[in-house]
Design a protein around this motif. Structure first.
Motif, PDB file in Angstrom:
ATOM      1  N   LEU A 152       3.812 -24.454   1.202  1.00  0.00           N
ATOM      2  CA  LEU A 152       3.322 -25.818   1.059  1.00  0.00           C
ATOM      3  C   LEU A 152       3.453 -26.594   2.359  1.00  0.00           C
ATOM      4  N   THR A 153       2.523 -27.517   2.588  1.00  0.00           N
ATOM      5  CA  THR A 153       2.685 -28.485   3.659  1.00  0.00           C
ATOM      6  C   THR A 153       3.713 -29.528   3.223  1.00  0.00           C
ATOM      7  N   ARG A 154       4.112 -30.364   4.157  1.00  0.00           N
ATOM      8  CA  ARG A 154       5.093 -31.401   3.827  1.00  0.00           C
ATOM      9  C   ARG A 154       4.567 -32.327   2.728  1.00  0.00           C
ATOM     10  N   ARG A 155       3.277 -32.718   2.816  1.00  0.00           N
ATOM     11  CA  ARG A 155       2.707 -33.606   1.803  1.00  0.00           C
ATOM     12  C   ARG A 155       2.645 -32.907   0.449  1.00  0.00           C
ATOM     13  N   GLU A 156       2.219 -31.648   0.441  1.00  0.00           N
ATOM     14  CA  GLU A 156       2.127 -30.908  -0.811  1.00  0.00           C
ATOM     15  C   GLU A 156       3.495 -30.756  -1.460  1.00  0.00           C
ATOM     16  N   ARG A 190      -8.500 -40.797  -2.858  1.00  0.00           N
ATOM     17  CA  ARG A 190      -9.163 -39.523  -2.624  1.00  0.00           C
ATOM     18  C   ARG A 190      -8.265 -38.563  -1.861  1.00  0.00           C
ATOM     19  N   THR A 191      -7.375 -39.085  -1.019  1.00  0.00           N
ATOM     20  CA  THR A 191      -6.442 -38.222  -0.298  1.00  0.00           C
ATOM     21  C   THR A 191      -5.533 -37.489  -1.267  1.00  0.00           C
ATOM     22  N   VAL A 192      -5.052 -38.177  -2.293  1.00  0.00           N
ATOM     23  CA  VAL A 192      -4.219 -37.542  -3.314  1.00  0.00           C
ATOM     24  C   VAL A 192      -5.016 -36.461  -4.030  1.00  0.00           C
ATOM     25  N   ASP A 193      -6.259 -36.777  -4.407  1.00  0.00           N
ATOM     26  CA  ASP A 193      -7.093 -35.805  -5.118  1.00  0.00           C
ATOM     27  C   ASP A 193      -7.277 -34.532  -4.297  1.00  0.00           C
ATOM     28  N   THR A 194      -7.515 -34.699  -2.995  1.00  0.00           N
ATOM     29  CA  THR A 194      -7.729 -33.536  -2.122  1.00  0.00           C
ATOM     30  C   THR A 194      -6.479 -32.675  -2.038  1.00  0.00           C
ATOM     31  N   HIS A 195      -5.313 -33.307  -1.896  1.00  0.00           N
ATOM     32  CA  HIS A 195      -4.068 -32.544  -1.797  1.00  0.00           C
ATOM     33  C   HIS A 195      -3.702 -31.901  -3.138  1.00  0.00           C
ATOM     34  N   THR A 198      -5.656 -28.612  -3.331  1.00  0.00           N
ATOM     35  CA  THR A 198      -5.073 -27.495  -2.576  1.00  0.00           C
ATOM     36  C   THR A 198      -3.761 -27.040  -3.208  1.00  0.00           C
ATOM     37  N   LEU A 199      -3.004 -27.992  -3.765  1.00  0.00           N
ATOM     38  CA  LEU A 199      -1.751 -27.639  -4.431  1.00  0.00           C
ATOM     39  C   LEU A 199      -2.026 -26.783  -5.660  1.00  0.00           C
TER      40      LEU A 199
END
Length: 225
Positions: A152-156, A190-195, A198-199
């Protein structure tokens, strides 16, 4: 015992100045000129904080930042000769905790290092939290599913940790945005939706038998365990 800092810097003059400033503050400093040497030092020893230059003869400190963040929660301060926004943004997206452009004041660097060490000490979370089938390694900022570490990335990681802490509850996008981006964000829903997309893909890869994250239209997302 004093904190131990790994300094990755290929300019000997800059390295001497930085090491002197850190050691004046009571911080042990180990200097590496090359990326591969720094990797070897990390394999055989523990460091409390890393100061990494971006441009190196055998690669980029950004690569090491990515590797360190995937493996744990050691604070990272990035250095760059360019001062370009793209370097800063990329470094922070890869998990760097702070960024300093050259030329810089050695005293400012030492102050930022000490601030990062204080923050790490104060915010050190409980090491492990288990909510079957997940294991949240908070100290290492790593999530495990069915015994398999997730890449995972830090945000994920922050998104999943927030969902896991409130498993079974619906989390609004604003809540998830604050949990993953904090004060750094000018982002939109939309940023949350995109992450989340991927999650979901990474969770599906680790366990293709089920979907863990459900969407509740107009409300947000829920982690079902």
């Amino acid at each position: 015992m004093s904190a131990h800092v790994l300094l990755l810097e290929d300019d000997p003059a800059i390295a001497r100045t930085v090491a002197y400033a850190l050691e004046r503050e009571g911080l042990r400093t180990t200097h590496s000129l090359l990326l591969q040497d720094a990797r070897n030092l990390l394999r055989h020893g523990a460091f409390d904080l890393l100061v990494l230059d971006v441009g190196l003869p055998d690669g980029s400190g950004l690569d090491l930042c990515r590797e360190v963040r995937a493996a744990g929660g050691t604070p990272v301060l990035m250095l760059s000769a360019h001062g370009e926004e793209i370097d800063r943004v990329l470094g922070l997206e890869l998990g760097a905790d702070d960024y300093l452009a050259k030329p810089f004041s050695p005293r400012e660097l030492a102050a930022r290092v000490k601030a990062l060490l204080r923050r790490a000490a104060v915010q050190a979370p409980a090491p492990l939290a288990r909510t079957a089938p997940f294991l949240d390694d908070r100290a290492g900022q790593r999530m495990v599913l069915h015994g398999r570490p997730l890449a995972l990335t830090r945000r994920e990681y922050r998104l999943l940790a927030c969902l896991l802490a409130g498993a079974g509850r619906i989390h609004a996008r604003d809540t998830l945005l604050a949990a993953a981006w904090g004060d750094e964000s000018d982002s939109q829903d939309r940023t949350v939706d995109t992450h989340i997309k991927t999650l979901r893909a990474k969770l599906r890869e680790a366990d293709p038998t089920r979907e863990y994250i459900s969407t509740h239209r107009g409300m947000g997302y829920c982690l079902d365990v």
